[in-house]
Design a protein around this motif. Sequence first.
Motif, PDB file in Angstrom:
ATOM      1  N   LYS A 336       0.737  -1.191  -0.072  1.00  0.00           N
ATOM      2  CA  LYS A 336      -0.002  -0.179   0.023  1.00  0.00           C
ATOM      3  C   LYS A 336       0.982   1.220  -0.152  1.00  0.00           C
ATOM      4  CE  LYS A 336      -3.883   0.158   2.153  1.00  0.00           C
ATOM      5  NZ  LYS A 336      -4.752   0.027   0.818  1.00  0.00           N
ATOM      6  N   ALA A 337       2.016   1.261   0.678  1.00  0.00           N
ATOM      7  CA  ALA A 337       3.022   2.261   0.618  1.00  0.00           C
ATOM      8  C   ALA A 337       3.457   2.597  -0.568  1.00  0.00           C
ATOM      9  CB  ALA A 337       4.117   1.866   1.700  1.00  0.00           C
ATOM     10  N   LEU A 338       3.874   1.578  -1.439  1.00  0.00           N
ATOM     11  CA  LEU A 338       4.227   2.010  -2.893  1.00  0.00           C
ATOM     12  C   LEU A 338       3.041   2.477  -3.606  1.00  0.00           C
ATOM     13  CD1 LEU A 338       6.316  -1.268  -3.479  1.00  0.00           C
ATOM     14  CD2 LEU A 338       7.281   0.890  -3.086  1.00  0.00           C
ATOM     15  N   GLU A 339       2.120   1.995  -3.365  1.00  0.00           N
ATOM     16  CA  GLU A 339       0.741   2.548  -4.220  1.00  0.00           C
ATOM     17  C   GLU A 339       0.602   4.082  -3.884  1.00  0.00           C
ATOM     18  OE1 GLU A 339      -3.994   2.251  -3.549  1.00  0.00           O
ATOM     19  OE2 GLU A 339      -2.994   0.203  -3.461  1.00  0.00           O
ATOM     20  N   TYR A 340       0.749   4.324  -2.618  1.00  0.00           N
ATOM     21  CA  TYR A 340       0.419   5.809  -2.255  1.00  0.00           C
ATOM     22  C   TYR A 340       1.665   6.533  -2.742  1.00  0.00           C
ATOM     23  CZ  TYR A 340      -3.524   5.353   0.898  1.00  0.00           C
ATOM     24  OH  TYR A 340      -4.842   5.296   1.430  1.00  0.00           O
ATOM     25  N   PHE A 341       2.797   6.343  -2.859  1.00  0.00           N
ATOM     26  CA  PHE A 341       3.894   6.994  -3.231  1.00  0.00           C
ATOM     27  C   PHE A 341       3.661   7.362  -4.657  1.00  0.00           C
ATOM     28  CE2 PHE A 341       6.652   5.188   0.368  1.00  0.00           C
ATOM     29  CZ  PHE A 341       6.278   5.942   1.091  1.00  0.00           C
ATOM     30  N   GLN A 342       3.331   6.138  -5.475  1.00  0.00           N
ATOM     31  CA  GLN A 342       3.309   6.155  -7.035  1.00  0.00           C
ATOM     32  C   GLN A 342       2.026   7.100  -7.234  1.00  0.00           C
ATOM     33  OE1 GLN A 342       2.822   2.353  -7.701  1.00  0.00           O
ATOM     34  NE2 GLN A 342       4.909   1.623  -7.700  1.00  0.00           N
ATOM     35  N   THR A 343       0.788   7.212  -6.606  1.00  0.00           N
ATOM     36  CA  THR A 343       0.131   7.810  -6.725  1.00  0.00           C
ATOM     37  C   THR A 343       0.319   9.487  -6.648  1.00  0.00           C
ATOM     38  OG1 THR A 343      -1.588   6.078  -6.552  1.00  0.00           O
ATOM     39  CG2 THR A 343      -2.452   8.459  -6.437  1.00  0.00           C
ATOM     40  N   ALA A 344       0.870   9.864  -5.614  1.00  0.00           N
ATOM     41  CA  ALA A 344       1.389  11.179  -5.195  1.00  0.00           C
ATOM     42  C   ALA A 344       2.348  11.770  -6.184  1.00  0.00           C
ATOM     43  CB  ALA A 344       2.354  11.010  -3.899  1.00  0.00           C
ATOM     44  N   GLY A 345       3.053  10.874  -7.259  1.00  0.00           N
ATOM     45  CA  GLY A 345       3.772  11.362  -8.221  1.00  0.00           C
ATOM     46  C   GLY A 345       5.097  11.139  -8.264  1.00  0.00           C
ATOM     47  N   GLY A 347       7.958   8.360  -9.181  1.00  0.00           N
ATOM     48  CA  GLY A 347       7.765   7.235 -10.496  1.00  0.00           C
ATOM     49  C   GLY A 347       8.961   6.356 -10.246  1.00  0.00           C
ATOM     50  N   ASP A 348      10.153   6.615  -9.332  1.00  0.00           N
ATOM     51  CA  ASP A 348      11.176   5.923  -9.045  1.00  0.00           C
ATOM     52  C   ASP A 348      11.322   5.827  -7.735  1.00  0.00           C
ATOM     53  OD1 ASP A 348      13.692   4.935  -8.923  1.00  0.00           O
ATOM     54  OD2 ASP A 348      15.085   6.548  -9.692  1.00  0.00           O
ATOM     55  N   ILE A 349      11.173   4.596  -7.173  1.00  0.00           N
ATOM     56  CA  ILE A 349      10.935   4.183  -5.909  1.00  0.00           C
ATOM     57  C   ILE A 349      11.793   3.254  -5.456  1.00  0.00           C
ATOM     58  CG2 ILE A 349       9.462   3.822  -3.861  1.00  0.00           C
ATOM     59  CD1 ILE A 349       7.431   4.727  -5.526  1.00  0.00           C
ATOM     60  N   GLU A 350      12.900   3.198  -4.456  1.00  0.00           N
ATOM     61  CA  GLU A 350      13.750   2.217  -3.921  1.00  0.00           C
ATOM     62  C   GLU A 350      13.202   1.818  -2.760  1.00  0.00           C
ATOM     63  OE1 GLU A 350      17.629   3.875  -4.189  1.00  0.00           O
ATOM     64  OE2 GLU A 350      17.693   4.193  -6.486  1.00  0.00           O
ATOM     65  N   VAL A 351      13.259   0.376  -2.278  1.00  0.00           N
ATOM     66  CA  VAL A 351      13.045   0.073  -1.062  1.00  0.00           C
ATOM     67  C   VAL A 351      14.311  -0.600  -0.350  1.00  0.00           C
ATOM     68  CG1 VAL A 351      11.560  -1.263   0.345  1.00  0.00           C
ATOM     69  CG2 VAL A 351      10.758  -0.444  -1.858  1.00  0.00           C
ATOM     70  N   TYR A 363      12.354   4.004   2.114  1.00  0.00           N
ATOM     71  CA  TYR A 363      12.099   4.193   0.773  1.00  0.00           C
ATOM     72  C   TYR A 363      12.699   5.681   0.355  1.00  0.00           C
ATOM     73  CZ  TYR A 363       7.906   1.266   2.136  1.00  0.00           C
ATOM     74  OH  TYR A 363       7.193   0.229   2.540  1.00  0.00           O
ATOM     75  N   VAL A 364      13.420   5.232  -0.805  1.00  0.00           N
ATOM     76  CA  VAL A 364      13.935   6.532  -1.483  1.00  0.00           C
ATOM     77  C   VAL A 364      13.163   6.751  -2.768  1.00  0.00           C
ATOM     78  CG1 VAL A 364      16.081   7.220  -2.747  1.00  0.00           C
ATOM     79  CG2 VAL A 364      16.329   6.038  -0.644  1.00  0.00           C
ATOM     80  N   CYS A 365      12.473   8.049  -2.822  1.00  0.00           N
ATOM     81  CA  CYS A 365      11.484   8.263  -3.866  1.00  0.00           C
ATOM     82  C   CYS A 365      11.951   9.373  -4.657  1.00  0.00           C
ATOM     83  CB  CYS A 365      10.276   8.528  -3.227  1.00  0.00           C
ATOM     84  SG  CYS A 365       9.552   7.457  -2.108  1.00  0.00           S
ATOM     85  N   ARG A 366      11.913   9.233  -5.939  1.00  0.00           N
ATOM     86  CA  ARG A 366      12.152  10.425  -6.902  1.00  0.00           C
ATOM     87  C   ARG A 366      11.152  10.704  -7.695  1.00  0.00           C
ATOM     88  NH1 ARG A 366      16.578   7.101  -6.267  1.00  0.00           N
ATOM     89  NH2 ARG A 366      18.848   8.184  -5.833  1.00  0.00           N
ATOM     90  N   PRO A 367      10.613  11.973  -7.781  1.00  0.00           N
ATOM     91  CA  PRO A 367       9.550  12.288  -8.937  1.00  0.00           C
ATOM     92  C   PRO A 367       9.763  11.814 -10.234  1.00  0.00           C
ATOM     93  CG  PRO A 367      10.388  14.048  -7.915  1.00  0.00           C
ATOM     94  CD  PRO A 367      11.485  13.423  -7.543  1.00  0.00           C
ATOM     95  N   ARG A 368       8.634  11.863 -10.981  1.00  0.00           N
ATOM     96  CA  ARG A 368       8.462  11.251 -12.292  1.00  0.00           C
ATOM     97  C   ARG A 368       9.182  12.061 -13.227  1.00  0.00           C
ATOM     98  NH1 ARG A 368       2.793  10.123 -10.928  1.00  0.00           N
ATOM     99  NH2 ARG A 368       2.488   7.675 -10.981  1.00  0.00           N
TER     100      ARG A 368
END
Length: 368
Positions: A336-345, A347-351, A363-368
């Motif tokens: 669910k966390a990945l789903e929320y991060f992706q929906t927020a914008g 696109g590049d998510i490392e766990v 989670y290291v998250c970069r914008p699309r």
Amino acid sequence: MSAVTDAAHSVTAFDDKRAEAFAERLVDILNSGALTLMTSIGHRTGLFDSLAAMGPATSQEIADSAGLNERYVREWLGAMTVGNIVEHDSATGTYYLPPEHAACLSRSSPTDNVAVFAQYIPLLGAVEDDIVHCFRHGGGVPYERFGRFHEIMAEDSGQSVIPALEEHILPLVPGLKQRLEQGIRVLDAGCGRGKAINKLAALYPNSHFTGYDISEEAIALARKEAHELGNTNVAFEIRDLTDFDSNAEPAAFDFITTFDAVHDQAAPAALLRGIRRALADDGIYLAQDIKGSSHHHEDCDHPIGPLLYTLSCMHCMTVSLASGGEGLGAMWGREKALEYFQTAGFGDIEVHELDHDFQNYWYVCRPR
């Protein structure tokens, strides 16, 4: 006999050995719960710290060392003795905390002190009546009912996050240390008492740091620590992040963090959209959140699964529901966390997982 009858028989047949084993397990649970309360008291009163620094000593000597009432200390030592935490010599009337036990119970071992976590149990017990009411009528229990929550969280973070920032956490993002040294804009959303952001501000004086939290008490303590540390490059602001998606300043930060803060928000999706809005296009969002699955059966082997689900039910979920929120809870899970991060914008998510930390995903998250 039909398959249906077979199944019914297997469900209804009573296994005496299974019942006996489960009863014994329940007794263990009761004893462990009681010892958890006494472990919390031992931590808060400094008894474990005194014992860790002493050899065998009488109850009076231990009480004197800790500055406590001997009668209470003696009864506490009884629980520690029968719980096989403290060793007792009846001939000399002395008590002794083995160094192998002290390593998990005293402040002299700040990264392995399990007694810190024991404090959550009496904290949650204090709101049991409120939680029972919510089971019957819905709603939630607000933050202000959890008197010591920020204090315990700060101590928890102080031994699990703060010591790991330089060596383990920042290296998850290649080049981040260099950028911090040169000078970037950093936000910690839901900063609590600001332990992490104050540590970073002290390490990287060329960068500017901001902390947001809804708690006036937590922000006051964060500001006090910043002043004591001489951090002139950090600012703390009391801020409700429920509508962060609409009022965050666009591209205002190069690096944004949340430490165990997303799942108990009233509007976690709005917070994440706000983080994306506030983040520069080449920025990084680093989120620490509880390690778990979005499916109960996949958490059965989690080493502290029962504790985390209890914390989720009796704090994280309910404080969100008290604000009319989603009530995700601490065990919302990786999926669910990945789903929320992706929906927020993002696109590049490392766990990532850290060797010293079995409780969290990073989670290291970069914008699309």
